[in-house]
Design a protein around this motif. Sequence first.
Motif, PDB file in Angstrom:
ATOM      1  N   MET A   1       0.827  -1.200   0.000  1.00 25.62           N
ATOM      2  CA  MET A   1       0.000   0.000   0.000  1.00 25.62           C
ATOM      3  C   MET A   1       0.867   1.258   0.000  1.00 25.62           C
ATOM      4  O   MET A   1       0.617   2.223  -0.729  1.00 25.62           O
ATOM      5  N   LEU A   2       1.931   1.231   0.814  1.00 26.79           N
ATOM      6  CA  LEU A   2       2.839   2.380   0.874  1.00 26.79           C
ATOM      7  C   LEU A   2       3.559   2.584  -0.454  1.00 26.79           C
ATOM      8  O   LEU A   2       3.732   3.716  -0.912  1.00 26.79           O
ATOM      9  N   TYR A   3       3.969   1.479  -1.072  1.00 29.41           N
ATOM     10  CA  TYR A   3       4.599   1.576  -2.394  1.00 29.41           C
ATOM     11  C   TYR A   3       3.635   2.196  -3.406  1.00 29.41           C
ATOM     12  O   TYR A   3       4.034   3.010  -4.246  1.00 29.41           O
ATOM     13  N   SER A   4       2.373   1.799  -3.344  1.00 27.03           N
ATOM     14  CA  SER A   4       1.378   2.311  -4.299  1.00 27.03           C
ATOM     15  C   SER A   4       1.150   3.807  -4.127  1.00 27.03           C
ATOM     16  O   SER A   4       1.051   4.554  -5.109  1.00 27.03           O
ATOM     17  N   ILE A   5       1.078   4.266  -2.863  1.00 24.25           N
ATOM     18  CA  ILE A   5       0.901   5.699  -2.604  1.00 24.25           C
ATOM     19  C   ILE A   5       2.112   6.478  -3.107  1.00 24.25           C
ATOM     20  O   ILE A   5       1.987   7.558  -3.700  1.00 24.25           O
ATOM     21  N   GLY A   6       3.301   5.930  -2.878  1.00 16.54           N
ATOM     22  CA  GLY A   6       4.515   6.595  -3.340  1.00 16.54           C
ATOM     23  C   GLY A   6       4.545   6.734  -4.845  1.00 16.54           C
ATOM     24  O   GLY A   6       4.900   7.794  -5.381  1.00 16.54           O
ATOM     25  N   LEU A   7       4.159   5.673  -5.563  1.00 16.66           N
ATOM     26  CA  LEU A   7       4.149   5.708  -7.025  1.00 16.66           C
ATOM     27  C   LEU A   7       3.075   6.658  -7.544  1.00 16.66           C
ATOM     28  O   LEU A   7       3.213   7.243  -8.631  1.00 16.66           O
ATOM     29  N   LEU A   8       2.006   6.840  -6.765  1.00 20.16           N
ATOM     30  CA  LEU A   8       0.921   7.728  -7.177  1.00 20.16           C
ATOM     31  C   LEU A   8       1.339   9.197  -7.133  1.00 20.16           C
ATOM     32  O   LEU A   8       0.960   9.991  -8.000  1.00 20.16           O
ATOM     33  N   TYR A   9       2.136   9.576  -6.135  1.00 17.17           N
ATOM     34  CA  TYR A   9       2.463  10.979  -5.908  1.00 17.17           C
ATOM     35  C   TYR A   9       3.873  11.391  -6.340  1.00 17.17           C
ATOM     36  O   TYR A   9       4.193  12.579  -6.349  1.00 17.17           O
ATOM     37  N   LEU A  10       4.727  10.426  -6.683  1.00 12.55           N
ATOM     38  CA  LEU A  10       6.109  10.751  -7.034  1.00 12.55           C
ATOM     39  C   LEU A  10       6.387  10.469  -8.502  1.00 12.55           C
ATOM     40  O   LEU A  10       5.779   9.576  -9.089  1.00 12.55           O
ATOM     41  N   PRO A  11       7.329  11.196  -9.106  1.00 14.61           N
ATOM     42  CA  PRO A  11       7.797  10.821 -10.443  1.00 14.61           C
ATOM     43  C   PRO A  11       8.452   9.440 -10.392  1.00 14.61           C
ATOM     44  O   PRO A  11       9.012   9.049  -9.365  1.00 14.61           O
ATOM     45  N   VAL A  12       8.388   8.715 -11.478  1.00 14.13           N
ATOM     46  CA  VAL A  12       8.926   7.362 -11.514  1.00 14.13           C
ATOM     47  C   VAL A  12      10.414   7.353 -11.189  1.00 14.13           C
ATOM     48  O   VAL A  12      10.919   6.457 -10.509  1.00 14.13           O
ATOM     49  N   SER A  13      11.154   8.372 -11.673  1.00 14.35           N
ATOM     50  CA  SER A  13      12.594   8.431 -11.432  1.00 14.35           C
ATOM     51  C   SER A  13      12.895   8.546  -9.940  1.00 14.35           C
ATOM     52  O   SER A  13      13.732   7.814  -9.399  1.00 14.35           O
ATOM     53  N   THR A  14      12.198   9.443  -9.259  1.00 14.28           N
ATOM     54  CA  THR A  14      12.396   9.607  -7.822  1.00 14.28           C
ATOM     55  C   THR A  14      11.972   8.363  -7.067  1.00 14.28           C
ATOM     56  O   THR A  14      12.650   7.915  -6.130  1.00 14.28           O
ATOM     57  N   TYR A  15      10.864   7.791  -7.474  1.00 15.01           N
ATOM     58  CA  TYR A  15      10.347   6.582  -6.837  1.00 15.01           C
ATOM     59  C   TYR A  15      11.350   5.433  -6.952  1.00 15.01           C
ATOM     60  O   TYR A  15      11.634   4.734  -5.975  1.00 15.01           O
ATOM     61  N   THR A  16      11.914   5.243  -8.149  1.00 17.15           N
ATOM     62  CA  THR A  16      12.885   4.171  -8.369  1.00 17.15           C
ATOM     63  C   THR A  16      14.130   4.363  -7.519  1.00 17.15           C
ATOM     64  O   THR A  16      14.667   3.416  -6.937  1.00 17.15           O
ATOM     65  N   LEU A  17      14.586   5.604  -7.435  1.00 13.96           N
ATOM     66  CA  LEU A  17      15.785   5.913  -6.661  1.00 13.96           C
ATOM     67  C   LEU A  17      15.577   5.600  -5.178  1.00 13.96           C
ATOM     68  O   LEU A  17      16.445   5.017  -4.520  1.00 13.96           O
ATOM     69  N   ILE A  18      14.414   5.959  -4.648  1.00 11.25           N
ATOM     70  CA  ILE A  18      14.134   5.703  -3.232  1.00 11.25           C
ATOM     71  C   ILE A  18      13.981   4.208  -2.978  1.00 11.25           C
ATOM     72  O   ILE A  18      14.443   3.681  -1.951  1.00 11.25           O
ATOM     73  N   CYS A  19      13.351   3.508  -3.901  1.00  8.65           N
ATOM     74  CA  CYS A  19      13.171   2.057  -3.736  1.00  8.65           C
ATOM     75  C   CYS A  19      14.513   1.328  -3.667  1.00  8.65           C
ATOM     76  O   CYS A  19      14.633   0.299  -2.998  1.00  8.65           O
ATOM     77  N   ALA A  20      15.513   1.860  -4.350  1.00  9.81           N
ATOM     78  CA  ALA A  20      16.839   1.236  -4.325  1.00  9.81           C
ATOM     79  C   ALA A  20      17.460   1.285  -2.936  1.00  9.81           C
ATOM     80  O   ALA A  20      18.374   0.519  -2.631  1.00  9.81           O
ATOM     81  N   SER A  21      16.942   2.173  -2.071  1.00 10.38           N
ATOM     82  CA  SER A  21      17.487   2.293  -0.718  1.00 10.38           C
ATOM     83  C   SER A  21      17.120   1.111   0.171  1.00 10.38           C
ATOM     84  O   SER A  21      17.665   0.980   1.269  1.00 10.38           O
ATOM     85  N   GLN A  22      16.192   0.254  -0.281  1.00  8.07           N
ATOM     86  CA  GLN A  22      15.777  -0.865   0.566  1.00  8.07           C
ATOM     87  C   GLN A  22      16.939  -1.815   0.845  1.00  8.07           C
ATOM     88  O   GLN A  22      16.973  -2.464   1.902  1.00  8.07           O
ATOM     89  N   LEU A  23      17.917  -1.868  -0.054  1.00  8.48           N
ATOM     90  CA  LEU A  23      19.079  -2.720   0.172  1.00  8.48           C
ATOM     91  C   LEU A  23      19.904  -2.196   1.347  1.00  8.48           C
ATOM     92  O   LEU A  23      20.408  -2.973   2.163  1.00  8.48           O
ATOM     93  N   GLY A  24      20.031  -0.875   1.444  1.00  9.23           N
ATOM     94  CA  GLY A  24      20.732  -0.274   2.579  1.00  9.23           C
ATOM     95  C   GLY A  24      20.003  -0.511   3.886  1.00  9.23           C
ATOM     96  O   GLY A  24      20.626  -0.837   4.912  1.00  9.23           O
ATOM     97  N   PHE A  25      18.679  -0.351   3.867  1.00 14.42           N
ATOM     98  CA  PHE A  25      17.885  -0.642   5.066  1.00 14.42           C
ATOM     99  C   PHE A  25      18.029  -2.104   5.473  1.00 14.42           C
ATOM    100  O   PHE A  25      18.158  -2.426   6.658  1.00 14.42           O
ATOM    101  N   ASN A  26      18.013  -2.984   4.480  1.00 16.76           N
ATOM    102  CA  ASN A  26      18.116  -4.412   4.757  1.00 16.76           C
ATOM    103  C   ASN A  26      19.474  -4.751   5.395  1.00 16.76           C
ATOM    104  O   ASN A  26      19.564  -5.562   6.316  1.00 16.76           O
TER     105      ASN A  26
END
Length: 270
Positions: A1-26
């Motif tokens: 759900m959070l991913y969907s809200i992010g994709l709804l309100y953010l440009p795809v480029s920004t969204y992709t960049l932030i999603c890549a941070s999940q490896l750092g969190f992991n």
Amino acid sequence: MLYSIGLLYLPVSTYTLICASQLGFNALFSFFLNSQKFTPFIVNSLVLLTISSALLVFQNDSSSGSTKVSKAKNAIGFVCTVGASAGYAFMLSATQLAFKKILKSQTFRVVLDMIIYQSLVATFVIVIGLFLSGEWKTLGKEMDHFEMGKVSYVMNLVWTAISWQVFSIGAVGLIFEVSSLFSNVISILGLPIVPVLAVFLFHDRMDGVKVMAMLLAIWGFVSYVYQHYLDDLESKVRNENVNGVSEVNVSFVGNENVNGVSEVSLVGRG
């Protein structure tokens, strides 16, 4: 759900960049929850995979942000995407912790149980939200207005569900067999490969950014796999040394017993 809200309100480029941070969190959660050890090869892998995912920003710019949103919604999208990335990373590390500390079983059934229970909770929450929001009333209209027809609409839903379940089995299975960080590495590896596959499947344009992203992802993956190879080699050497010491101890004890018997025999004869 959070991913969907992010994709709804953010440009795809920004969204992709932030999603890549999940490896750092992991990596962060794995260090504290799973006692993950970081070697130069693993750090190199994490950096390369993150960069390869971030490179997708440049090839997504043309398709991003077709609709303008307010700064407030943009901030909501940013927070939701960061929360989704951190939450997904925490879920992976928590799953590995559950396997080691709670379930403590080495069967494939445990993997299926973990997937089923997580899916049941998610389905229960989403169904409640669907009915409370009243969106269930518009499902028929949504199906009727689908450009490719009702059959395509249903097939889309069915195959998306099946694909996600296959992904879940693979992701949780990798956590069970290796680690949550390795499972996430495989997931991130797929991000740069998808645009390359789109070149062959959907005849998208091939550019240098896509090739560079894929090569960096493969390089990062090979680096991580090589570290596992070194760990496996070290484990085998350690086991061989332990077995060698055990055989020497057994042989020594056996000789002591033989000598003891011989001494007793000699004393008896005397």
